[in-house]
Write a protein that holds these residues in place. Sequence first.
Motif, PDB file in Angstrom:
ATOM      1  N   LYS B   2       0.928  -1.101  -0.109  1.00  0.00           N
ATOM      2  CA  LYS B   2       0.020   0.155  -0.085  1.00  0.00           C
ATOM      3  C   LYS B   2       1.049   1.216   0.021  1.00  0.00           C
ATOM      4  N   ASP B 208       9.363   2.776   1.540  1.00  0.00           N
ATOM      5  CA  ASP B 208       8.120   2.204   2.033  1.00  0.00           C
ATOM      6  C   ASP B 208       8.431   1.455   3.390  1.00  0.00           C
ATOM      7  N   THR B 209       9.620   0.831   3.872  1.00  0.00           N
ATOM      8  CA  THR B 209       9.811   0.211   4.701  1.00  0.00           C
ATOM      9  C   THR B 209      10.196   1.344   5.939  1.00  0.00           C
ATOM     10  N   SER B 211       9.006   4.399   6.050  1.00  0.00           N
ATOM     11  CA  SER B 211       7.661   5.013   6.178  1.00  0.00           C
ATOM     12  C   SER B 211       6.742   4.162   7.010  1.00  0.00           C
ATOM     13  N   ASP B 212       6.582   3.014   6.686  1.00  0.00           N
ATOM     14  CA  ASP B 212       6.102   2.104   7.481  1.00  0.00           C
ATOM     15  C   ASP B 212       6.096   1.935   8.844  1.00  0.00           C
ATOM     16  N   LEU B 213       7.424   2.146   9.208  1.00  0.00           N
ATOM     17  CA  LEU B 213       8.210   2.017  10.681  1.00  0.00           C
ATOM     18  C   LEU B 213       8.409   3.339  11.135  1.00  0.00           C
ATOM     19  N   ALA B 214       7.932   4.573  10.641  1.00  0.00           N
ATOM     20  CA  ALA B 214       8.153   5.633  10.962  1.00  0.00           C
ATOM     21  C   ALA B 214       7.152   6.248  12.059  1.00  0.00           C
TER      22      ALA B 214
END
Lengths: 236, 337
Positions: B2, B208-209, B211-214
């Motif tokens: 996503k 993406d990684t 952003s996903d974990l921010a």
Amino acid sequence: MKLTKAENQLVEKLVAHYAENQSKLKTFLLDQISPVLVNSTQLGECVHSFKWRLKEPSHLRDKLKRKYEECKEKKKRFTITPDNLFVKINDLVGIRILHLHTRQIAKIDKILRELFEEGRFRIIEGPFAKTWDDETKSFFDEIGIRTRQSGPSMYTSVHYVIDSNSRTRYTAEIQVRTLAEELWGEVAHTIDYPTPSKSLACKEQIRVLARVTSSCTRLVDSIFRSHEEFNSSGKK
Amino acid sequence: MKLKKSKGLGTRIAIFNHKGGVGKTTLTVNIAAALAKSGKRILLVDSDPQCNLTAYLVEESVVNDLLDHSDSPDGKTLWSAVKPVVDALGEPKSIPTYEVAERLYLLPGDVRLAEFEQELHSLWGECFQRRSKGFRGTTALSDIVSKTVKQHSIDYVFYDSGPNIGALNRVILLDCDYFIIPAACDLFSLRAITTLGHTLAKWINDWDTISDLAPSTTELLEGHPKLLGFIPQRFRVYGGVPAGHYAKFIPLLEKRIQADVVNVLKKIDETLVPASAFPLRMGEIKDFSSLASASQTEGVPFFDVAATTDIQRDEATESFQKLADAIVKRTGKPASV
């Protein structure tokens, strides 16, 4: 109760979803949580060592099947989906913090809370201490850490579950225990987990080992306490 | 996977290829000028540490003055803007734009952006570690652009980028809504395409990684640069048809882009590639060799060059206007009146 083909397919789908996201969980573990812990000199002063791991996909498969079967037996709905897998299963990322004696946990707990806040992680579960020893239980009561009965496995340690507090939520389980408890844990985990040992002798000995290592922790506690008491009285 | 939708602060485009000499700056200036002529408000961002774009459009004495003072508190280049972040003093600083023509603005570049690029390497690592300094540095350029977009009601932003796959181009591409691949018709250009596609895919996946974990309140780059198409250029034309040697490269380029960019990006997200209604090739620019050098000397887009023939100028104007129209059409903005 055996799983149907469709139920097994859901388990496989969940395992595949985990495998696809393992690199993100690896980043979460190795680049984000671990450095926060390892780089803290304060924590380093009261910790012996750290261990961490990502769950093996095959172990996740076993766990999910076990949970699914339990749900069926208890006529409960199995609610894990790819969307909530990382929140429902909290030990995909596991970190263990080992220390020498029980009373260190008070300081470790305080530092961990500070570090989690600084790293913008949220504690979503715990801390609670799993213990079967009454004396240990009253110590935890005293310092304000809730306790839970160990259950038949005699498993002990202090638990936290933290949440990444990010766009996709990932969770990690953190266990804090003494070196002596770790000895018991490692033996029990190798011989008796995930499938319980069928040897009565082994089962018996592991239970005895739990008592020996618990006494060992108690002895280390006593040595440190005596040492501190001796030093402070000497100064007087 | 996503990915987030665009936030709508100016449509941001990079004409990007890490292969040098494919005419990135020339294309950028001329397409931007064509869009400005047709009524759009355009911001050019000279984010190439070689600052060719700034040298192209701004008088030499002014450029020298900009570069001489960029390190001081009243500096007016992109380096002056990002310096507070590099020095860990806080937020990026606002800088004035340079008005090149009507509706055409420039954020001047700086040779010292190379220092910012050095810093961006470690800032990227800090994003992986969820450190706020990493996020602040990585989004600094994007923040400066956002402020300028608001201030001048910009419709389209064009980043000019250096010929490399470094940390600066990574944040530029991840800030863009779209990118266009300019390609020369030669063997080296062909080979570069493979690296380009795979590098971009890695950037998008890494971001993406991150952003996903921010932490949930962090300001992030969009991280979703969509391919608009490619523009083959610098081929000689005889009788309006690309000459033999060059002509054979166009289908080869197209094939390579399909395999190593489109298919690679599609695996990440279907919306990263052009809708099937649009051909990969957006148009083409022939070799306006004498016009290019004259345009650089005069510091104006091709259609304003004095030292050329009307025919050549008109032909250039038409090619770029077509590309500008294609961009408007493909980015889903209504055609200008």
